[in-house]
Design an enzyme around this catalytic site. Structure first.
Site, PDB file in Angstrom:
ATOM      1  N   ASP A 295    -111.249 111.115 -52.555  1.00 22.67           N
ATOM      2  CA  ASP A 295    -110.507 111.784 -53.635  1.00 22.67           C
ATOM      3  C   ASP A 295    -111.435 112.399 -54.674  1.00 22.67           C
ATOM      4  O   ASP A 295    -110.982 113.164 -55.522  1.00 22.67           O
ATOM      5  CB  ASP A 295    -109.612 110.775 -54.357  1.00 22.67           C
ATOM      6  CG  ASP A 295    -110.442 109.748 -55.101  1.00 22.67           C
ATOM      7  OD1 ASP A 295    -111.149 108.954 -54.434  1.00 22.67           O
ATOM      8  OD2 ASP A 295    -110.449 109.760 -56.348  1.00 22.67           O
TER       9      ASP A 295
ATOM     10  N   ASP B 236    -110.560 103.818 -53.269  1.00 22.52           N
ATOM     11  CA  ASP B 236    -109.760 103.991 -54.494  1.00 22.52           C
ATOM     12  C   ASP B 236    -109.244 105.408 -54.645  1.00 22.52           C
ATOM     13  O   ASP B 236    -110.016 106.377 -54.564  1.00 22.52           O
ATOM     14  CB  ASP B 236    -110.610 103.604 -55.716  1.00 22.52           C
ATOM     15  CG  ASP B 236    -111.026 102.152 -55.626  1.00 22.52           C
ATOM     16  OD1 ASP B 236    -110.167 101.276 -55.777  1.00 22.52           O
ATOM     17  OD2 ASP B 236    -112.225 101.900 -55.345  1.00 22.52           O
TER      18      ASP B 236
ATOM     19  N   ASP C  84    -112.814 106.662 -48.043  1.00 25.76           N
ATOM     20  CA  ASP C  84    -112.989 106.140 -49.390  1.00 25.76           C
ATOM     21  C   ASP C  84    -111.787 105.217 -49.666  1.00 25.76           C
ATOM     22  O   ASP C  84    -110.761 105.329 -48.984  1.00 25.76           O
ATOM     23  CB  ASP C  84    -112.982 107.342 -50.339  1.00 25.76           C
ATOM     24  CG  ASP C  84    -112.853 106.964 -51.775  1.00 25.76           C
ATOM     25  OD1 ASP C  84    -113.780 106.347 -52.300  1.00 25.76           O
ATOM     26  OD2 ASP C  84    -111.802 107.281 -52.381  1.00 25.76           O
TER      27      ASP C  84
HETATM   28  N1  LIG Z   1    -118.886 102.354 -63.475  1.00 24.23           N
HETATM   29  C1  LIG Z   1    -117.882 103.180 -63.287  1.00 24.23           C
HETATM   30  N2  LIG Z   1    -117.135 102.997 -62.207  1.00 24.23           N
HETATM   31  C2  LIG Z   1    -116.126 103.832 -62.020  1.00 24.23           C
HETATM   32  C3  LIG Z   1    -115.836 104.885 -62.876  1.00 24.23           C
HETATM   33  N3  LIG Z   1    -114.774 105.549 -62.392  1.00 24.23           N
HETATM   34  C4  LIG Z   1    -114.421 104.918 -61.266  1.00 24.23           C
HETATM   35  N4  LIG Z   1    -115.222 103.879 -61.049  1.00 24.23           N
HETATM   36  C5  LIG Z   1    -115.181 102.898 -59.989  1.00 24.23           C
HETATM   37  O1  LIG Z   1    -115.665 103.476 -58.803  1.00 24.23           O
HETATM   38  C6  LIG Z   1    -114.976 102.912 -57.724  1.00 24.23           C
HETATM   39  C7  LIG Z   1    -114.441 104.059 -56.886  1.00 24.23           C
HETATM   40  O2  LIG Z   1    -114.322 103.597 -55.589  1.00 24.23           O
HETATM   41  P1  LIG Z   1    -114.082 104.596 -54.347  1.00 24.23           P
HETATM   42  O3  LIG Z   1    -113.372 103.755 -53.358  1.00 24.23           O
HETATM   43  O4  LIG Z   1    -113.262 105.730 -54.835  1.00 24.23           O
HETATM   44  O5  LIG Z   1    -115.446 104.998 -53.879  1.00 24.23           O
HETATM   45  C8  LIG Z   1    -113.874 102.027 -58.273  1.00 24.23           C
HETATM   46  O6  LIG Z   1    -114.254 100.702 -58.192  1.00 24.23           O
HETATM   47  C9  LIG Z   1    -113.782 102.434 -59.710  1.00 24.23           C
HETATM   48  O7  LIG Z   1    -113.444 101.376 -60.549  1.00 24.23           O
HETATM   49  C10 LIG Z   1    -116.647 105.052 -64.030  1.00 24.23           C
HETATM   50  O8  LIG Z   1    -116.444 105.969 -64.849  1.00 24.23           O
HETATM   51  N5  LIG Z   1    -117.659 104.178 -64.191  1.00 24.23           N
HETATM   52 MG   LIG Z   2    -112.037 107.170 -54.532  1.00 24.34          MG
END
Ligand SMILES: Nc1nc2c(ncn2[C@@H]2O[C@H](COP(=O)(O)O)[C@@H](O)[C@H]2O)c(=O)[nH]1
Ligand SMILES: [Mg+2]
Length: 549
Positions: free
Chosen positions: A303, A19, A17
Site C-alpha cells: 500500500d 499493514d 505487505d
Molecule cells: N516508526 C514508524 N513506523 C511506522 C510509521 N508509519 C507506519 N509505521 C509502521 O510500519 C509498519 C508498516 O508495515 P507494512 O506491513 O505496511 O510494511 C507498521 O508496523 C506501522 O506501524 C511511522 O511513521 N513511523
Molecule cells: Mg503496508
C-alpha cells in the site's frame, strides 16, 4: 486497474505487505489512536495540544507537506500546485497561485514530504492543526531558561513526525490494536481464499512486512485464521515470512538476516533463506535466491507508494501492485458528481467557443488594420459594430468564468471537502499521486481480495493510452463528410447566446464557419473548433502580397 500489462499466470512468486494491504485498518479508529498517542508525546514536551481533535478529512493520501511554509498541497502530474491549505484553512485559487505560481514541486528536495500511505493521515492532520496554533500565537512551549521556544514550520513538522514515530514504535498503540482488533480492523473474508487460490496455482507466497514479529503474529492470526479451513493457520499459507523487513532498504540494500527461532521472537543470524521459516530483516535478493526467480517472475503487493512499489520497481524491477482502498469510495463519488462535472465541462466548452470566435475576429482585425489586408468582415462601416461584438463576447466570457471558478473550487467536495478527488488535480488533469501510481504500480486495486475474481491466471491488459491528437480521430471521418447544416446547428445557439445574431457581420462569420466545414481537411477537427478558413476571409489587398496563415 492495469497500467502496465501483467500476466499473472507467469508470476511465480507473490510478496505481500501486511499493514493496509492484507490487513485493512479502519482509518478513523487506527489513525485516531495514532493521533492520540502522538499528541500525548507532544504534550510531554510541553505542547498545549489538549483541545485538538482528530479530523481525518483534513488529509488524504497523495498530498504533499510543504515544511517551509506550513502548507499542505495537492499537485498535478507535472508538479504544479493545484490546491493548497495553510493549517486548516483552504487557500483561494489566487492565494495558491501567488505562493506557488512559479513553483515546481520536486520531491527530491527536503522541503516536501509526500504522504504515501494511510498511515500519514494522523501526521498530516496533527501538523495542519498545529500550524494554525503556531500562527495564532497559541503554541507557547516553555524552555528551561523560562522563555518560550519560537518554532519554524519545519521544526514544528519535525516535532510532529518524531511524536508519531514514537507512537508507532513504543508499543501502546499496537497493544491497543492487538487487544481489540474488531475495533481497528475491517475484516475481509475473501483475502484468505485469494491467498489459497494463488498457493494452489503453484505460486510461492512471501509475507514481507515492516511490522515486528509480535504484532504480525497476533494480527495475522486474528485477521486471516478465522476465514481458513478448519485447523489451518495463516503460517501455512506463506512459503516464507519476513518481519521487520526495513523496507525500503530491504529492496535497495543488502541487510543482515535473522531467523526467528522461538515463538517469543528469539533470533539467530543466517545468511540465506529457507522455505517454511520466519525471518527478521534480510533483503529482496535473498527472496529471489530462495525461490530462484527474479524481475518479471515476482510481484510485490503493498500500500505504500514509495517503500512498497517505487523501490521494488526501481531497484529490483519486480512487478508491482498497489492497494489503494480510497479508490472504492472515489468511484462512487465520481458517479455521484457526474452532473456537476458535466455542467462544468459544458460551461468550459461554451467559454471556449466564445474565445475562439473572439480570437478570430480579433486576428482579422489585426490583419485588416495592421497588415492592410482586405477583409470580408471589416470595413469602415462594420468596424464599430464588430468592436461592440468583441466587447459582448468578452462580457459573456467573464460571466462564464464567474460560474466556472466556484464550480472548480468545489469539484469533488462531496468526496473530500478540502481536496476533492484524490486522482484528479485541477479540472482536466490527473494528480501527482496518480502519476506515481501509474509509473510504479503495474496494477492497482482497492483490496487484495479483488484478485479473487480474476483468478491467479489473469492476463491484465493495460488500457489503451490516449494522446491529445488521438482524441478527435474517431470523429474525423464522420465530420469531414458532415453536411454544413449540422455545423450551423452547433454554432447557431452560441451566436444567439452572444445576442449578436442581429449583426450581419456575425451572420457572415457564421457562414464562414459553415463553409470552412465544407472543405475536407487533412487535419482532424470537431464542430467545437470553429476555425474560419483563412483564404475564405481574405482577398488580395491592393498594397501587398497575400500572406498565407
Ligand atoms: N516508526 C514508524 N513506523 C511506522 C510509521 N508509519 C507506519 N509505521 C509502521 O510500519 C509498519 C508498516 O508495515 P507494512 O506491513 O505496511 O510494511 C507498521 O508496523 C506501522 O506501524 C511511522 O511513521 N513511523
Ligand atoms: Mg503496508
Amino acid at each position: 486497474f492495469c497500467s502496465r500489462t501483467l500476466n499473472l499466470r507467469s508470476i511465480r512468486c507473490i510478496g505481500y505487505d501486511m499493514d493496509y494491504t492484507l490487513i485493512h485498518y479502519k482509518v478513523t479508529e487506527w489513525e485516531g489512536r495514532a493521533y492520540h498517542y502522538a499528541k500525548e508525546n507532544l504534550k510531554q514536551v510541553g505542547f498545549p495540544v489538549d483541545d485538538l481533535h482528530f479530523n481525518p478529512e483534513l488529509v488524504c493520501r497523495g498530498l504533499i507537506i510543504d515544511k517551509s511554509l506550513g502548507n499542505m498541497v495537492k499537485v498535478d502530474r507535472f508538479g504544479y500546485v493545484r490546491r493548497a491549505m495553510h493549517g486548516t484553512r483552504r487557500l483561494s485559487h489566487r492565494e495558491t497561485h501567488e505562493i506557488y505560481g512559479r513553483q515546481l514541486v520536486d520531491l527530491r528536495e527536503k522541503r516536501w514530504l509526500f504522504l504515501n500511505t494511510l498511515f500519514s493521515v494522523s501526521e498530516g492532520c496533527l501538523y495542519a492543526q498545529l500550524v494554525e496554533m503556531l500562527d495564532s500565537g497559541g503554541l507557547k512551549i516553555p524552555t528551561e531558561s523560562g522563555d518560550y521556544m519560537q518554532l519554524s514550520y519545519e521544526q514544528l513538522f519535525n516535532a510532529v513526525s518524531k511524536a508519531l514515530f514514537k507512537a508507532h514504535v513504543e508499543g501502546r498503540l499496537k497493544a491497543d490494536v492487538m487487544r481489540d482488533p474488531e475495533k481497528y480492523v475491517e475484516f475481509d473474508r475473501e483475502v484468505a481464499l485469494t491467498l489459497l487460490d494463488q498457493r494452489e496455482a503453484g505460486k510461492k507466497l512471501a509475507l514481507i512486512t515492516n511490522s515486528d514479529w509480535e504484532y504480525t503474529k497476533v494480527m495475522m492470526a486474528q485477521v486471516i485464521d478465522r476465514f481458513l479451513p478448519k485447523g489451518m493457520t495463516w503460517r501455512e499459507i506463506f512459503h516464507v515470512i519476513i518481519v521487520s523487513a526495513r523496507k525500503p532498504a530491504f529492496f535497495s540494500q543488502s541487510m543482515p538476516l535473522y531467523e526467528i527461532v522461538t515463538e517469543d521472537g528469539m533470533m539467530r543470524e543466517k545468511f540465506r533463506m529457507k522455505e517454511g521459516r520466519i525471518y527478521s530483516g534480510g533483503s529482496a535478493s535473498m527472496v529471489e535466491k530462495l525461490f530462484n526467480c527474479e524481475r518479471d517472475d515476482i510481484m510485490y503487493i503493498g500500500d505504500h507508494i514509495f517503500t512498497d512499489v517505487n523501490v521494488a520497481k526501481l531497484y529490483m524491477r519486480w512487478r508491482t501492485a498497489l492497494i489503494v482502498r480510497e479508490v472504492e469510495e472515489e468511484v462512487v463519488a465520481m458517479d455521484r458528481g457526474r452532473q456537476h462535472t458535466q455542467e462544468l465541462h459544458s460551461l468550459i466548452k461554451s467559454k471556449e467557443q466564445c474565445a475562439n470566435i473572439l480570437n478570430h475576429i480579433r486576428t482579422e482585425l489585426h490583419r485588416y488594420r495592421g497588415l492592410g489586408l482586405k477583409s470580408s468582415l471589416f470595413n469602415a462601416s462594420s468596424e464599430k459594430e464588430l468592436y461592440e461584438t468583441m466587447g459582448r463576447l468578452l462580457g459573456t466570457m467573464v460571466e462564464y468564468d464567474n460560474k466556472i471558478a466556484p464550480m472548480l473550487y468545489q469539484e469533488g467536495s462531496h468526496f473530500n471537502p478540502y481536496w476533492g478527488y484524490i486522482s484528479r488535480a485541477g479540472y482536466a488533469d490527473k494528480s501527482h499521486l496518480m502519476r506515481q501510481i501509474e509509473k510504479y504500480a503495474d496494477v492497482y486495486t482497492s483490496r487484495v481480495s479483488n484478485f479473487l475474481r480474476y483468478t491467479p491466471y489473469m492476463y491484465f491488459r493495460a488500457s489503451k493510452q490516449s494522446l491529445a491528437h488521438h482524441r478527435n480521430l474517431d470523429q474525423y471521418r464522420q465530420e469531414v463528410k458532415t453536411f454544413p447544416a449540422l455545423t450551423l446547428c452547433f454554432l447557431l445557439p452560441y451566436c444567439l447566446h452572444f445576442s449578436s445574431f442581429n449583426s450581419p457581420h456575425c451572420l457572415l462569420l457564421l457562414a464562414v464557419h459553415s463553409l470552412g466545414f465544407l472543405t475536407p481537411s487533412p487535419l482532424p477537427f470537431s464542430p467545437h473548433s470553429p476555425i474560419p478558413h483563412p483564404p475564405l476571409l481574405f482577398t488580395r489587398a491592393a498594397t501587398g502580397p497575400r500572406k498565407r496563415a
